[in-house]
Structures are given as C-alpha cells and as structure tokens.
Design an enzyme around this catalytic site. Sequence first.
Site, short mmCIF file in Angstrom:
data_model
loop_
_atom_site.label_atom_id
_atom_site.label_comp_id
_atom_site.label_asym_id
_atom_site.label_seq_id
_atom_site.Cartn_x
_atom_site.Cartn_y
_atom_site.Cartn_z
N ASN A 1 13.57 58.39 -24.68
CA ASN A 1 14.49 58.72 -23.60
C ASN A 1 13.93 58.50 -22.21
OD1 ASN A 1 16.36 59.49 -25.40
ND2 ASN A 1 16.09 61.70 -25.12
N THR B 1 3.75 24.28 -34.51
CA THR B 1 5.09 24.71 -34.86
C THR B 1 5.94 23.47 -35.07
OG1 THR B 1 4.72 26.55 -33.39
CG2 THR B 1 6.97 26.18 -34.12
N LYS C 1 8.77 21.01 -34.87
CA LYS C 1 9.79 20.75 -33.86
C LYS C 1 10.64 19.57 -34.30
CE LYS C 1 7.90 23.76 -30.98
NZ LYS C 1 8.46 24.92 -30.36
N LYS D 1 12.88 22.83 -33.17
CA LYS D 1 12.88 24.11 -33.86
C LYS D 1 14.17 24.36 -34.62
CE LYS D 1 12.73 27.55 -30.46
NZ LYS D 1 11.97 28.19 -29.38
N LYS E 1 3.88 25.94 -38.80
CA LYS E 1 4.57 27.20 -38.56
C LYS E 1 6.05 27.00 -38.35
CE LYS E 1 4.87 30.73 -34.96
NZ LYS E 1 6.18 30.29 -34.47
N ASP F 1 9.42 28.21 -36.54
CA ASP F 1 9.60 28.87 -35.26
C ASP F 1 10.35 30.19 -35.45
OD1 ASP F 1 9.00 29.10 -32.59
OD2 ASP F 1 9.52 27.03 -32.16
N GLU F 2 10.42 30.97 -34.37
CA GLU F 2 10.91 32.34 -34.51
C GLU F 2 12.37 32.38 -34.96
OE1 GLU F 2 10.45 30.77 -31.79
OE2 GLU F 2 12.01 31.19 -30.32
N HIS G 1 5.27 36.58 -34.94
CA HIS G 1 5.68 35.87 -33.73
C HIS G 1 6.26 36.93 -32.78
CE1 HIS G 1 7.26 32.11 -31.71
NE2 HIS G 1 7.80 33.09 -31.02
N ARG G 2 5.80 36.97 -31.54
CA ARG G 2 6.19 38.07 -30.66
C ARG G 2 7.54 37.81 -29.97
NH1 ARG G 2 2.16 37.81 -25.36
NH2 ARG G 2 1.94 35.58 -25.31
N HIS H 1 0.74 36.33 -31.51
CA HIS H 1 0.70 35.45 -30.34
C HIS H 1 0.26 36.28 -29.14
CE1 HIS H 1 2.97 31.92 -32.02
NE2 HIS H 1 3.00 32.81 -32.98
N LYS I 1 2.06 27.00 -21.18
CA LYS I 1 3.30 27.07 -20.40
C LYS I 1 3.80 28.50 -20.23
CE LYS I 1 6.44 26.49 -24.35
NZ LYS I 1 7.47 25.72 -25.01
N SER J 1 -0.35 29.66 -28.29
CA SER J 1 0.70 28.70 -28.57
C SER J 1 1.59 28.53 -27.36
CB SER J 1 1.52 29.23 -29.76
OG SER J 1 2.56 28.35 -30.07
#
Lengths: 139, 487
Positions: free
Chosen positions: B126, B176, B178, B180, B204, B206-207, B296-297, B329, B336, B381
């Site tokens: 809360n 990862t 691609k 994705k 990997k 991707d998320e 994966h965050r 991660h 980037k 990553s």
Amino acid sequence: MRVTQGCFSFLPDLTDDDILTQVQYALEKGWAVNLEFTDDPHPRNTYWEMWGLPMFDLHDAKGVLMELEACRKLHGDKYIRLSAFDSSHGWESVRISFLVNRPPHEDGFRLERIAGPGRTQRYEIRGYGLDRPEGARYR
Amino acid sequence: MNVQPSQTVKGKDRYKSGVMEYRKMGYWEPDYEPKDTDVIACFRVTPQDGVDPIEASAAVAGESSTATWTVVWTDRLTATEKYRAKCYRVDPVPGTEGQYFAYIAYDLDLFEPGSISNLTASIIGNVFGFKPLKALRLEDMRLPLAYVKTFQGPATGIVVERERLDKFGRPLLGATVKPKLGLSGRNYGRVVYEALKGGLDFTKDDENINSQPFMHWRERFLYCMEAVAKAEAATGEIKGTYLNVTAATMEDMYERAEFAKELGSCIVMIDLVIGYTAIQSMAKWARRNDMILHLHRAGHSTYTRQKAHGVSFRVIAKWMRLAGVDHIHAGTVVGKLEGDPATTRGYYDICREDFNPMRLEHGVFFDQPWASLNKLMPVASGGIHAGQMHQLLDLLGEDVVLQFGGGTIGHPAGIAAGATANRVALEAMIFARNAGRDYVNEGPTILAEAARSCTPLRQALDVWGDVTFNYASTDQLDFVPTPSVAG
C-alpha cells in the site's frame, strides 16, 4: 571436424610458449594445475583419465610443461586437457580448462535419431571412434 | 538529520481514538539500533510540499507495517512495539532538494519464511500509493542472514552450471533469436543451429515468444532441440537453448517445462512478469529437475528506471537471488539499455559475491551476507558486439553470459560466422588477459590481431567496430567516491 571444448579451441592451436603464459596465470592465482587425457571426447564424458594427481605443490610453470611433454609421449594420439582447480570457499571447482593436445585426425560424432512418440525424437551422440576399444581409437 | 528525538506517546494516551501523527505512534525511533535479525529497507522519500520529512518517513514505516490511518484499540491485544516498523534514520539526499533517504527496520517475525510475495506485500505494498508522498523509491534492503537462510536460492548456481556445461574460464556466449516474433518453428531452429554450431554456448527465446499463431510452443521446442543436438554433434561441446516456458497459468508452465526436460534441454526460461510466486515455483521445479533457470527481466524498467519512484533494480536482483533463478539480465553498461558502470557493478556484485560490503559509490547501502546461497549468473544483453569485448570483460568480468543477438544474426556472412566472430574475439581477449597484456587499452589491437586469422571477426569489426550508445543514464548514483588524500 574440430572438437571445440575448452577455453581456447577457436584460436589456432596453442604453442608451448602460449600454454606457459596460461599456466603461469593459473599458478599466480594459487590454483592447482591438472592434466587429463581421453580418446572419448563425448561432451558428457566428465571423467577423463588423470595424468597423476593435480599438481598441488608445483609452482613452476616450466615443470607443468615437462609433465605435459611426458604425457604427450605416451598419449600424443589422444585429447589432453589442462585445467586449473581453485579450492577456495564458494568455488571449489575448475577455474579454467583448455585442450593442449589433439589426435592427428579428429573423427567427430554421429548423431543418432530415435523416433519417439508423436513428433519427438531422442538424440544420441556417438563418437565414431568408439567402435574401436579404448586406447586404440585414434591410431 | 536525526535532530528530532522520539516523540512516541506512551501509555493510554497512545490509544485514544482519533488520528495521530505517525511519528507519535512509535514509527519514528531515532535511538533504535537495528537488530542483526531485522530486515532493513532504505527508501527515497519525496514528501508532498509542506509535509515534514520525518513524519513522511514515519508514515512509510507505519504504512508498510502495522499502521492504519487512525488509532485502533485492537493494537493493544498485540506486542505492538515489536511489530511496528521503526524509522531510525532520515538523511537528505546529497545534492537533491526535497528528497530524503529513510532507513526503516522491520522485525523478522513480520515476514513469512521463504516467501518473496509476503516480503514484498509489506515493503512495496500500500505504501507506494500513500497520498502525503509525492514519490517513493525502494533503494536497497538488508536481508538478515536468518531470513536469507529460509530461501532455496539459485537452483543451479554459477559453479554447478559451469560444471554441467563443462565450460570454465571465460564468459558464456549467447544470442537471442531474431526477429523476435514471426518465425515458424522450422525457421527458428535454423537460427539456433547456425548460432550454436558457429561457436555460441546458448541461444535464447525472447521474452515475448510463448505460443503464438505463427509458432506454437511445441513446434519451437521440437525444432530447437533438434538444432541443439545437431550442434553438439558438430562441435563436441555442450550446447543449450533457453526455452521460454512463460505461459498463462502455472499448469501450462509446468507442462512446457516438463516437455523441455523430456527433450533433453539443460535450461528453461521465464519472464519476470509471471510474478514472484510463479518464479519461486519454477525455481523449485528447476532444482528438482536438474534444470538451469533463466530469468528475463521483462517489465522491470516500468518501476526500476526512474530515480524518484519505484524499486531499484539492485533490490530486484536481491529478491531474485533469494527466489532462486540462475540467470538474470543485469545490464551491459556499453550496450543499448540503461545502466552506468558503477550502478551496474553493484548489481553484478549482488548476483555473484558471497558477501556484499556497503558501497555507496556502487549504490549498495548495506552489508549483505548471502550465507553460501548459490551465485546467480548475470546476463549482459542488448546492443553489444564483438568490437567491445575488452570493455565487456573489464566491466563485467568472467562469470557472465554475453548475449550478442543482432551482433550474431546480423553478421554479413551469416549467423554461424557471427557466432564464430564473437567466440574468437572472446577467446583472444581471455588469452591476452591471462597472458598479462594490458587488454583494456590494447583491446582493439588484440582484436585486430585475432581477426588476421579469422575472416568472420574481421567482417564483424568492419561492420560494428565503431557502434556505441552514449546517452546519460537516468538512474545515476547520489554518492560520488571521495577522492583519497593520498591518492
């Protein structure tokens, strides 16, 4: 085919001088250097044959190279790997490991496919050399 | 700033019906000395204009533990003093007007053993919507040894992961797949095979790759595991692909994870958005099933990035080490995505050390013991490439997964060539470092030398050698290291 296990398999084969630099690094860290050999380089073959005990009390990189030379004399037709073991708490395992000898010809592996239920397949990786007995695989 | 003494009202006056200031109810105790078993939280408090910072901080203590807006007589049925969180210190944030660091101690009995959900329901419950505060951010937590010991910790841990993979002495390499979204299972497996055969250790999902119309999950798992097996046979090395088992329900996730296991995968992955309870369930599943668990965050930046409000990623990293994932991660510094070097170093230390000393210059507010809980492998990553290898090794160290997605798949000579370029760059850099070269400064030279016998690396350096992402970080540190006089 080139087995790419270990830390430096994508570099040109290391010379003895190259190996010396890496052994020196390991010794300075206080790690015990260990030599092992095999003619069954299956990725899940954990226990290669030990060339004596890990060199816990050897602190001279040149001494390690002499051991390697002796190992190569007997097992030059096999894979030999050099690893360094860190006994400090929280690690207690290998810190670095790389190949220092390869057989003159690397046979590689066959991928067996075994049909499973539905579309599943089970895969088995078999070294071509394994059809011959241990010790006679790369002669 | 601990100028205001305790104003706690004692005796029966404390329980007179009505509204009472939090600092008078026992939530401001400047003389309190936290016990070794207390959970401690450091909040960045931004009070509304005109609200006293001590009262605001006491309110945070109150609202994250026993208090409600008015006095209740039922407090007198309990050992209230024990259960009240105690704000014991409030410091102005250096260089930032109107913000304060509030240190709050919580008795261990306030929390269920081994439950991140219970811990977070109090600490970030809360209180984050409390009106007298303009903003609130959880900066760091000290989790007492006694509480750490109630958690499983990483299912596998860095050391055992390395032993299982038989990979030592260098960062692991991943990519990862691609694009994705949109690849069919068959096309997707092609990317996995090329990348692994070319020299990567992992690929990997991707998320947001779960089970969509263009590729249902079983298709992906089947093709990916064929690719893994084929790459293992081609290289003699153990390979893996993080199969994302994130799904709508726990039952679905277990089903997918079981299928991954049946197919022989050594690793599965989940997204942070599945929630703390689901993460802990999957960590226990992974421990029971000899599986490495990648996290994966996804979603974290919604609450970690802004400095004034939310939860610092260092706290998320601590929770995730307790919760029991094996990979997280944690930033790249040079890539980037958000992250300055010192803050990122703090995250990496939280993942990998057995003890974190307080280090304000890395954003670490407390000593944190980890009680031999397994180490958690950080993953770098997002926008990194082979030309940065010396910087990556210097900033992130050896126990890290370096993931080059675009930097592998976008290689002009193909995916396998991209993978080889990364692997050669990495091995050359490790070799040079171990051989005693000044690899940080000589990095570009070392890479150029390695590229002489490796065309793919030369091509990679030609394409990406100069790419950098130089933007100011939003989440910068408040403390700068004091230069030493002798220095």
